[in-house]
Design an enzyme around this catalytic site. Structure first.
Site, PDB file in Angstrom:
ATOM      1  N   ASP A  87       9.266   3.573   0.631  1.00 57.20           N
ATOM      2  CA  ASP A  87       8.133   4.123   1.319  1.00 57.20           C
ATOM      3  C   ASP A  87       8.148   4.108   2.871  1.00 57.20           C
ATOM      4  OD1 ASP A  87       5.796   4.911   2.134  1.00 57.20           O
ATOM      5  OD2 ASP A  87       4.542   4.108   0.758  1.00 57.20           O
ATOM      6  N   TYR A 145       0.875  -0.940  -0.070  1.00 54.22           N
ATOM      7  CA  TYR A 145      -0.099   0.171  -0.143  1.00 54.22           C
ATOM      8  C   TYR A 145       0.702   1.309   0.030  1.00 54.22           C
ATOM      9  CZ  TYR A 145      -3.471   3.609   1.016  1.00 54.22           C
ATOM     10  OH  TYR A 145      -4.435   4.686   1.228  1.00 54.22           O
ATOM     11  N   LYS A 158       2.403  10.899   7.761  1.00 54.71           N
ATOM     12  CA  LYS A 158       2.386  10.550   9.159  1.00 54.71           C
ATOM     13  C   LYS A 158       3.106  11.457  10.287  1.00 54.71           C
ATOM     14  CE  LYS A 158       0.010   6.067   7.930  1.00 54.71           C
ATOM     15  NZ  LYS A 158      -1.089   6.680   7.377  1.00 54.71           N
TER      16      LYS A 158
HETATM   17  C1  LIG Z   1       3.203   2.942   3.700  1.00 54.38           C
HETATM   18  C2  LIG Z   1       2.296   4.135   3.106  1.00 54.38           C
HETATM   19  N1  LIG Z   1       2.424   4.687   2.216  1.00 54.38           N
HETATM   20  C3  LIG Z   1       1.478   5.610   1.678  1.00 54.38           C
HETATM   21  C4  LIG Z   1       0.451   6.115   2.511  1.00 54.38           C
HETATM   22  C5  LIG Z   1      -0.462   7.250   2.190  1.00 54.38           C
HETATM   23  O1  LIG Z   1      -0.363   8.312   3.060  1.00 54.38           O
HETATM   24  P1  LIG Z   1      -1.533   9.309   3.218  1.00 54.38           P
HETATM   25  O2  LIG Z   1      -2.637   8.391   3.869  1.00 54.38           O
HETATM   26  O3  LIG Z   1      -1.239  10.494   4.047  1.00 54.38           O
HETATM   27  O4  LIG Z   1      -1.982   9.499   1.773  1.00 54.38           O
HETATM   28  C6  LIG Z   1       0.195   5.393   3.688  1.00 54.38           C
HETATM   29  C7  LIG Z   1      -1.104   5.599   4.368  1.00 54.38           C
HETATM   30  O5  LIG Z   1      -1.477   4.865   5.335  1.00 54.38           O
HETATM   31  C8  LIG Z   1       1.089   4.342   3.999  1.00 54.38           C
HETATM   32  O6  LIG Z   1       0.865   3.460   5.200  1.00 54.38           O
END
Ligand SMILES: Cc1ncc(COP(=O)(O)O)c(C=O)c1O
Length: 443
Positions: free
Chosen positions: A255, A154, A282
Site C-alpha cells: 500500500d 490503515y 493522494k
Molecule cells: C496507507 C493508506 N492506504 C489507504 C488510504 C485510503 O485512502 P483514501 O482516504 O483516499 O480512501 C489511506 C488514506 O489516508 C492511507 O494512508
C-alpha cells in the site's frame, strides 16, 4: 482533560468564534458536523476559507503553515498554478464523461514507467477502493479467502481492512496479535478472514503466515507504516516477507497510498523490493479524489474488458479527466531531484526536533522516513503499533492543538510531510513552534 490541554483549547476557542458557530450549524445536518474522521478534532475543527502554496486560511482570519497538506497529498503545494490551470481548462470542456480520454493513458503510462512492478494499472476514486480491489483481485487470482494485514495498519475504511487498526491498549492480547473489530456489528465472517501480523517481527510473521498459507490470498502492508508515525519496515523484514510470500504463493500488496511520495518509484524503489501489486492514492490525483492499483499483468488481466473480465469494476468517476490531468501535472513536477530534496528536508526536521527534545529534556522523538515525519512522546525505539501506543497519546493531542495555536497544521496524530515549497524558513518556523509548545507542556 489535563490542565495543559485546557489551556490550549481555551486559546483555540478564543481564536475561532466563527468556526464554532459553523460547527454548531454543521452538526444540525451531519453527525458531529462532519463527513470525515480526520477532519474532526476537539473542541471543534476550524472551517477553511482558502489555501494557497504552503498555507491554509480559516474563516476566523487565522493562517496555518501546512504540513498536513490534506493528508500528504499536496506535494507541490495548495493551488499549484500549473495544476490549477490544467483543471480549469478541463472544467471548460467538461469534468467527466462516460468514455475514456487521452489523459488517462498519459497518467497510466507515467505510473507504469516509474514503477517497474506495475505492468498495468487501473484507476478508481479513493485509496480505499484501491486496497479493496487489490485484495479482491488477489482472492480471485488465488481462489483463497483470507488475507493478512498488520496490527495498526490503515488501508482505508472498507469492511475487510477495518480490523485491528486503532485497537486500544486494553483490547490487545499481550501475547499475540489478533483480529479485533473496529466497531460493533462487524460480521464474524469478516474478522475470521483477516489474519493480523506484528510489524517488523519476521519470526512471528513467518510462523503465522506459514500456518495460514493454504487459505491466504494476500499480505497487504505499507513499507513505511503511516499509522505508527511513518515507521519504516527494516530492509531485512521487508525482504523476508517478500521471500516468504513468493515461496508460499501469496500475493504481496504494498500500500503506497502515502509512501509513493518518497521517490519516483515509491518506497519499493528505495528498498529495491518488488511487490506483486501496489496501491496508490493522494499525490497521483494532484488534489482531486483518486485511488489506483496496479501490478503484474497476469493479475491485472482479471479486469481485462477486451477478454471479458473475471472481475467487473465500474465507477461513475473512475479516471475522470479532471483528476487525471491534476495528477499528471503534479507528477510531471516531481523529478528525482525534487524527491531527494524533500527527503533531505524530512531528515533535517527529524534531526532538529530530536535536538529540541534533548535540549528540553522531554522524553520524545521524531520518527519517519524521507519527506514523511511524526512526533512521538516516547524514547523507546518505535518499530510497530504497540511501541507507538506505549508513548503518551494525550501529549500528542496537546502538541497538535498547541501547534495550531502557533499557526502550524499537522495531522491530529502530530505527523505530516513537506512539500516542494518547504525551505529552511518553514522548517525553522515549524521547529520553533514545536519548541514553544513543548516549553508550555514542560511548564
Ligand atoms: C496507507 C493508506 N492506504 C489507504 C488510504 C485510503 O485512502 P483514501 O482516504 O483516499 O480512501 C489511506 C488514506 O489516508 C492511507 O494512508
Amino acid at each position: 482533560m489535563s490542565n495543559k490541554m485546557d489551556q490550549e483549547i481555551r486559546t483555540f476557542t478564543a481564536n475561532h468564534p466563527k468556526s464554532k458557530t459553523m460547527q454548531a450549524e454543521a452538526s444540525k445536518y451531519m453527525p458531529g458536523g462532519s463527513s470525515r474522521a480526520t477532519a474532526y478534532f476537539d473542541p471543534y475543527p476550524f472551517f477553511v476559507d482558502k489555501a494557497s502554496g504552503h498555507h491554509v486560511y480559516d474563516v476566523d482570519g487565522n493562517s496555518y503553515l501546512d504540513f498536513m497538506l490534506n493528508a500528504t497529498t499536496y506535494i507541490v503545494g495548495h493551488a499549484n498554478p500549473t495544476v490549477t490551470e490544467a483543471v480549469k481548462a478541463q472544467a471548460d470542456i467538461g469534468l467527466s464523461y462516460s468514455a475514456p480520454t487521452e489523459v488517462q493513458i498519459e497518467l497510466a503510462k507515467t505510473i507504469v514507467d516509474r514503477v517497474p512492478s506495475v505492468e498495468k494499472v487501473r484507476f478508481t476514486n479513493s485509496g480505499t477502493e484501491g486496497t479493496l480491489n487489490a485484495i479482491r483481485m488477489a482472492r480471485a487470482y488465488t481462489s483463497k479467502p483470507k488475507f493478512a494485514k498488520f496490527e495498526g495498519g490503515y488501508h482505508g475504511n472498507h469492511e475487510y481492512v477495518s480490523v485491528s487498526v486503532y485497537t486500544p491498549m486494553n483490547k490487545l492480547d499481550p501475547n499475540k496479535t489478533t483480529a479485533v473489530p473496529e466497531w460493533p456489528g462487524q460480521p464474524q465472517s469478516v474478522i475470521d478472514d483477516v489474519i493480523v501480523l506484528p510489524y517488523n517481527d519476521l519470526d512471528k510473521c513467518t510462523e503465522i503466515i506459514t500456518k495460514n498459507a493454504d487459505d491466504l490470498a494476500a499480505v497487504i502492508m505499507e513499507p513505511v507504516s503511516s499509522n505508527f508515525g511513518y515507521v519504516p519496515a527494516t530492509p531485512e523484514f521487508l525482504q523476508g516477507i517478500r521471500d516468504l510470500t513468493t515461496k508460499l504463493g501469496i500475493v504481496l500488496i504494498f500500500d503506497e497510498v502515502q509512501s509513493f511520495r518518497l521517490s519516483s518509484g515509491g518506497a519499493q524503489e528505495i528498498y529495491g523490493i518488488t511487490p506483486d501489486v501496489t496501491t496508490f492514492g493522494k499525490i497521483i490525483g494532484g488534489g482531486l479524489p483518486i485511488g489506483a492499483w496496479g501490478g503484474k499483468e497476469e493479475l491485472m488481466a482479471l479486469y481485462d474488458n477486451e477478454k471479458g473480465p473475471v472481475i467487473s469494476h465500474a465507477g461513475t468517476f473512475n479516471a475522470n479527466p479532471a483528476t487525471m490531468i491534476a495528477g499528471l501535472e503534479t507528477l510531471k513536477q516531481l523529478t528525482p531531484d525534487v524527491f531527494n530534496r524533500l527527503n533531505t528536508l524530512g531528515d533535517e526536521i527529524r534531526q532538529k526536533i530530536n535536538a529540541v527534545f534533548g535540549e528540553l529534556d522531554i522524553p520524545g522523538q521524531a520518527t519517519g522516513m524521507g519527506s514523511l515525519f511524526a512526533i512521538q512522546f516516547s524514547d523507546e525505539d518505535i518499530t510497530d503499533y504497540r511501541s507507538m501506543l506505549r508513548g503518551d497519546q494525550e501529549l500528542k493531542k496537546v502538541l497538535y492543538t498547541g501547534l495550531m495555536n502557533e499557526g502550524i497544521l499537522m495531522f491530529a496524530k502530530v505527523q505530516g510531510a513537506v512539500c516542494s515549497l518547504t525551505s529552511e524558513t518553514e522548517i525553522d518556523t515549524l521547529v520553533g513552534s514545536v519548541r514553544n509548545v513543548l516549553q508550555r507542556i514542560k511548564g
